[in-house]
Design an enzyme around this catalytic site. Structure first.
Site, PDB file in Angstrom:
ATOM      1  N   CYS A   1      98.489  43.884 -28.671  1.00  0.00           N
ATOM      2  CA  CYS A   1      98.087  45.223 -29.122  1.00  0.00           C
ATOM      3  C   CYS A   1      98.355  46.263 -28.021  1.00  0.00           C
ATOM      4  CB  CYS A   1      96.633  45.212 -29.577  1.00  0.00           C
ATOM      5  SG  CYS A   1      96.202  46.644 -30.584  1.00  0.00           S
TER       6      CYS A   1
ATOM      7  N   HIS B   1      96.356  41.195 -33.566  1.00  0.00           N
ATOM      8  CA  HIS B   1      95.412  40.384 -32.777  1.00  0.00           C
ATOM      9  C   HIS B   1      95.415  38.939 -33.280  1.00  0.00           C
ATOM     10  CE1 HIS B   1      93.378  43.496 -30.354  1.00  0.00           C
ATOM     11  NE2 HIS B   1      93.650  44.282 -31.374  1.00  0.00           N
TER      12      HIS B   1
ATOM     13  N   SER C   1      64.030  26.582 -17.091  1.00  0.00           N
ATOM     14  CA  SER C   1      63.342  27.298 -18.165  1.00  0.00           C
ATOM     15  C   SER C   1      63.113  26.402 -19.367  1.00  0.00           C
ATOM     16  CB  SER C   1      64.192  28.491 -18.611  1.00  0.00           C
ATOM     17  OG  SER C   1      65.382  28.043 -19.236  1.00  0.00           O
ATOM     18  N   GLY C   2      63.752  25.225 -19.363  1.00  0.00           N
ATOM     19  CA  GLY C   2      63.704  24.373 -20.541  1.00  0.00           C
ATOM     20  C   GLY C   2      64.852  24.658 -21.488  1.00  0.00           C
ATOM     21  N   GLY C   3      65.613  25.724 -21.198  1.00  0.00           N
ATOM     22  CA  GLY C   3      66.748  26.090 -22.027  1.00  0.00           C
ATOM     23  C   GLY C   3      67.986  25.272 -21.684  1.00  0.00           C
ATOM     24  N   VAL C   4      69.025  25.470 -22.480  1.00  0.00           N
ATOM     25  CA  VAL C   4      70.252  24.680 -22.345  1.00  0.00           C
ATOM     26  C   VAL C   4      70.923  24.912 -20.991  1.00  0.00           C
ATOM     27  CG1 VAL C   4      72.548  24.267 -23.300  1.00  0.00           C
ATOM     28  CG2 VAL C   4      70.616  24.663 -24.837  1.00  0.00           C
ATOM     29  N   ASP C   5      71.086  26.184 -20.604  1.00  0.00           N
ATOM     30  CA  ASP C   5      71.856  26.497 -19.398  1.00  0.00           C
ATOM     31  C   ASP C   5      71.225  25.908 -18.143  1.00  0.00           C
ATOM     32  OD1 ASP C   5      73.427  27.934 -21.144  1.00  0.00           O
ATOM     33  OD2 ASP C   5      72.580  29.881 -20.611  1.00  0.00           O
ATOM     34  N   SER C   6      69.928  26.137 -17.957  1.00  0.00           N
ATOM     35  CA  SER C   6      69.292  25.650 -16.730  1.00  0.00           C
ATOM     36  C   SER C   6      69.202  24.122 -16.729  1.00  0.00           C
ATOM     37  CB  SER C   6      67.901  26.273 -16.542  1.00  0.00           C
ATOM     38  OG  SER C   6      66.995  25.844 -17.535  1.00  0.00           O
TER      39      SER C   6
ATOM     40  N   GLU D   1      93.949  36.485 -31.941  1.00  0.00           N
ATOM     41  CA  GLU D   1      92.723  35.793 -31.544  1.00  0.00           C
ATOM     42  C   GLU D   1      91.610  35.891 -32.582  1.00  0.00           C
ATOM     43  OE1 GLU D   1      92.428  39.953 -29.616  1.00  0.00           O
ATOM     44  OE2 GLU D   1      93.966  38.529 -30.261  1.00  0.00           O
TER      45      GLU D   1
END
Length: 509
Positions: free
Chosen positions: A79, A167, A221-226, A169
């Site tokens: 583009c 585009h 934190s108990g979250g996925v990332d940490s 993508e």
């Protein structure tokens, strides 16, 4: 040395989508601002120029230095990127006098060209530009057109340089993924070996070399990332990692105990800190959302700092930063004007005089989950919905009290557990309950009530940047509403939020 595709960002809303499509091919790529091009080396197999909200004819139009790229590396302009290659190398770009936005079909496709091999006649593509290429540079040839756009795609003769005015993508370009694969794999020669397993092996080796015998502290934190960050670090440095999980009193019902239990058996050295009373004390009387965020973030830093100082000789602070956070901080337009204050570790490195280690800062959210699966982390941990750093503090739309937290925890627990019971939890990206600063009249038995209203929120999303509300079954919503009203003292009305992001946000504060 990991081979990669370099994406030069001109500020397009679709730039991250280009990266995601390449990553889906098991090829590593990096996004960099157009004016911060790194030195070209053997690891860079090709370069993509993104779209942009600018016109190439604007006086402020972003202009990259392609002197070490064009004609020397494999290059694809998308583009704005294509129009830049035309406008700045001998062609002409003018305002379009025909509609060039939305779905279009290629009327001509040169299937002999490497970029378009395997592409169908009349394949659908997505246009999104107000300008159009009126004249190509003399050394260019047309390789695709629509009925309205003569220069839909072109190639520079004698160079591995391509431009496309649509585009590939986006989902609406039905064979766009094939075009990206043609460029990345067939033209650039990438090996498609960047997998979760290879990421784990390379990251663990890098962490061992970087950290050696240093001690690291991580805020869980108990979250996925940490969680994934913690397991990666543990795999690299073992007992030299200490994790701290702080209960700020704004977690979901029983979450503190459940998360600590879930980490048992994973080998992580986790310290649980009950700080509920001091958080609620500091939040008393605060109603402004940003003020609440700052109190929660500031108190977290204080609690974390006290606990971390009990560990001798810590040199590193680990964070679960992921790639979208990194991109935002180095974007074309500079860091966001207001950095989200729910990134609770903000300010900790300076206060504690620690160095930062971010093992996930190359990954998108879905990639983090795939890496977690490769590490053998339990599916129930990896499948957890995202949860805001300030927790229920920004789901109570007024001042925060222990009683309001109780009411919200009870209602939220019913909603989330009901999603699980009806096999709807995994169909939802994020769900939660908001306690509104509204009371309504109701009737329970023979008595008139004047109690709280809660709003249920459930959205579908890939990465949280955009989201749509989930069309939960009416029967399910009726069941949840009835259960909340009958079981949670203080609530007599339940509503369902049917707003998308944008224009609304996922959270209400």
């Amino acid at each position: 040395m990991t081979e990669k595709i370099l994406i030069l960002d001109f500020g397009s809303q679709y730039t991250q989508l280009i990266a995601r499509r390449i990553r889906e091919l098991n090829v590593y790529c990096e996004i960099v601002p157009f004016n911060k091009i790194p030195d070209m080396d053997a690891s860079i197999k090709g370069v993509i120029l993104s779209g942009s909200p600018y016109s190439v004819r604007d006086t402020e139009a972003p202009i990259p230095d392609l002197s070490n790229i064009k004609g020397k590396e494999h290059l694809l302009g998308v583009c704005y990127g294509a129009q830049h290659l035309a406008h700045n190398f001998g062609g002409e770009v003018l305002p379009s006098n025909k509609r060039e936005y939305g779905r279009a079909n290629l009327a001509f496709v040169n299937k002999e060209d490497n970029l378009l091999k395997g592409i169908s006649d009349h394949t659908q593509v997505w246009m999104s530009h107000g300008d159009t290429i009126a004249k190509l540079p003399e050394n260019c040839e047309v390789i695709a057109s629509t009925n309205d756009v003569e220069y839909g795609a072109f190639k520079v003769k004698g160079e591995s340089t391509y431009g496309i005015q649509f585009h590939p993508e986006v989902y609406h370009s039905t064979e766009g993924k094939q075009m990206i694969e043609n460029f990345v794999v067939n033209i650039c020669g990438c090996q498609q070996n960047w997998t979760p397993d290879s990421f784990v092996d390379a990251t663990v080796a890098n962490l061992k070399a970087k950290l050696v015998n240093d001690k690291v502290v991580l805020g869980l934190s108990g979250g996925v990332d940490s969680t994934v960050a913690g397991v990666l670090l543990h795999k690299a440095i073992g007992k030299n990692l200490t994790c701290i999980f702080v209960d700020n009193g704004l977690l979901r019902k029983n979450e503190f105990e459940q998360v600590l239990e879930s980490y048992k058996g994973m080998g992580l050295n986790v310290i649980g800190v009950d700080a509920r009373a001091q958080f609620l004390e500091k939040l008393a009387g605060k109603t402004d959302p940003e003020a609440k965020r700052k109190v929660i973030g500031g108190e977290f830093i204080d609690v974390f700092d006290v606990e971390a100082h009990k560990i001798k000789d810590v040199k590193w602070l680990a964070q679960g930063t992921i790639y979208p956070d990194v991109i935002e901080s180095i974007s074309v337009n500079g860091p966001s004007a207001t950095i989200k204050s729910h990134h609770n570790v903000g300010g900790l490195p300076e206060k504690m005089n620690l160095k930062i280690v971010e093992p996930l800062n190359l990954l998108f959210k879905d990639e983090v989950r795939r890496v977690g699966k490769s590490l053998g982390i339990k599916a129930e941990l990896l499948g957890r919905h995202p949860f805001p750093g300030p927790g229920l503090g920004i789901r109570i739309l007024s001042d925060i009290t222990a009683e309001k937290v109780r009411i919200l925890q009870e209602a939220d627990d019913i909603f989330i557990s009901s999603l699980r019971e009806d096999n709807l939890y995994d169909e939802v990206w994020q769900a939660g309950v908001m306690l509104l600063p509204v009371q309504s009249v109701g009737v329970m038995g023979d008595e008139r009530t004047y109690e709280n209203v809660v709003a249920l929120r459930a959205v579908q999303s890939t990465d949280g940047m955009t989201a749509d509300w989930v069309h939960l079954p009416y029967e399910f919503l009726a069941k949840v509403s009835n259960k909340i009203i009958n079981n949670v003292r203080g609530i007599n009305r339940v509503v369902y939020d049917i707003s998308s992001k944008p224009p609304a946000t996922i959270e209400w504060e």
